[in-house]
Design a protein around this motif. Structure first.
Motif, mmCIF file in Angstrom:
data_model
loop_
_atom_site.group_PDB
_atom_site.id
_atom_site.type_symbol
_atom_site.label_atom_id
_atom_site.label_comp_id
_atom_site.label_asym_id
_atom_site.label_seq_id
_atom_site.Cartn_x
_atom_site.Cartn_y
_atom_site.Cartn_z
ATOM 1 N N THR A 124 -0.810 -19.253 -7.728
ATOM 2 C CA THR A 124 -0.537 -17.813 -7.784
ATOM 3 C C THR A 124 0.883 -17.567 -8.269
ATOM 4 O O THR A 124 1.122 -16.675 -9.089
ATOM 5 N N TYR A 168 -1.180 -9.414 -3.356
ATOM 6 C CA TYR A 168 -2.217 -9.555 -2.341
ATOM 7 C C TYR A 168 -2.671 -11.009 -2.239
ATOM 8 O O TYR A 168 -2.797 -11.555 -1.134
ATOM 9 N N SER A 169 -2.907 -11.650 -3.377
ATOM 10 C CA SER A 169 -3.360 -13.037 -3.395
ATOM 11 C C SER A 169 -2.320 -13.967 -2.777
ATOM 12 O O SER A 169 -2.665 -14.862 -1.996
ATOM 13 N N ASP A 172 2.131 -7.608 -10.352
ATOM 14 C CA ASP A 172 0.786 -7.067 -10.126
ATOM 15 C C ASP A 172 0.385 -7.031 -8.655
ATOM 16 O O ASP A 172 0.601 -7.993 -7.918
ATOM 17 N N ARG A 173 -0.211 -5.929 -8.265
ATOM 18 C CA ARG A 173 -0.681 -5.760 -6.885
ATOM 19 C C ARG A 173 -1.635 -6.878 -6.475
ATOM 20 O O ARG A 173 -1.559 -7.379 -5.363
ATOM 21 N N GLU A 174 -2.535 -7.242 -7.394
ATOM 22 C CA GLU A 174 -3.510 -8.287 -7.075
ATOM 23 C C GLU A 174 -2.822 -9.612 -6.794
ATOM 24 O O GLU A 174 -3.238 -10.371 -5.918
ATOM 25 N N ASP A 175 -1.756 -9.894 -7.527
ATOM 26 C CA ASP A 175 -1.016 -11.138 -7.324
ATOM 27 C C ASP A 175 -0.261 -11.116 -5.999
ATOM 28 O O ASP A 175 -0.186 -12.130 -5.302
ATOM 29 N N SER A 202 -2.140 -13.387 1.041
ATOM 30 C CA SER A 202 -3.352 -13.914 1.676
ATOM 31 C C SER A 202 -3.351 -15.439 1.716
ATOM 32 O O SER A 202 -3.740 -16.045 2.718
ATOM 33 N N THR A 224 0.909 -18.084 -11.943
ATOM 34 C CA THR A 224 0.300 -16.933 -12.612
ATOM 35 C C THR A 224 1.281 -15.775 -12.711
ATOM 36 O O THR A 224 1.416 -15.140 -13.763
ATOM 37 N N ASN A 265 0.805 -1.222 0.000
ATOM 38 C CA ASN A 265 0.000 0.000 0.000
ATOM 39 C C ASN A 265 0.840 1.274 0.000
ATOM 40 O O ASN A 265 0.333 2.345 -0.330
#
Length: 192
Positions: A183, A66-67, A61-64, A70, A186, A53
């Protein structure tokens, strides 16, 4: 940061292994150590999220990110839940086969800890996600055999419910390892 989180998962898997041969007082102590490891995992996850953040440019990628963070956290949560349930339900003896389930988780933990430093270069990761996928398939087979064993009439209904919840949570941990590997795959495909 991912490597530190994965190393903590190895600690959790070792605590699961300790649980197998422990008596009730030792199990309570193992549960306390597992709780501390789970809290350390939460701290590592929060540190990753904080860094994410506060960074304008990220390595992927931010989403990756985060995933991945998590999913690593989920693994520790499931392992901690399994240990906690054993103690809370006062399980005297875990059914035959749980040790195989835990051994699969320990191997997946080791592979994940070995793979995380490779995220810097995204080299030598293919074998990791293939092997974790194979281990998750093995965990599925062990889980089904454990369920069949639980329902064979040896245990009373309440004991079946307790033990089933424990083996189900351990299966969820195996699924979470596969999610981490997926992940990572990916990320490697996107960045190649």
């Amino acid at each position: 940061m991912f490597a530190a989180s994965a190393d903590n998962i190895v600690t959790g898997s070792k605590l699961l292994m300790e649980l197998l041969g422990a008596d009730a007082p030792a199990r309570a102590e193992i549960a306390e150590r597992m709780r501390a490891a789970e809290h350390a995992g939460d701290d590592a996850t929060h540190a990753i999220f904080h860094q994410l953040n506060s960074s304008f440019i990220t390595p992927f990628d931010r989403e990756d990110i985060y995933s991945l963070a998590s999913s690593l956290d989920d693994i520790m949560d499931f392992m901690e839940e399994a240990v906690d349930l054993v103690v809370l339900y006062n399980i005297e003896e875990l059914p035959k086969g749980v040790e195989q389930q835990i051994e699969v988780l320990a191997r997946a933990a080791e592979l994940t800890a070995e793979a995380m430093p490779h995220l810097r270069t995204l080299d030598n990761l293919t074998e990791y996600w293939i092997e974790v996928n194979r281990l998750e398939n093995q965990a599925d087979q062990i889980h089904r055999k454990l369920l069949a064993h639980l329902f064979n009439g040896k245990y009373d209904a309440i004991e079946v419910l307790k033990l089933k919840q424990i083996v189900d949570v351990l299966e969820e941990a195996a699924d979470a390892f596969e999610h981490v590997a997926n992940t990572v795959e990916t990320i490697a495909v996107k960045e190649s």
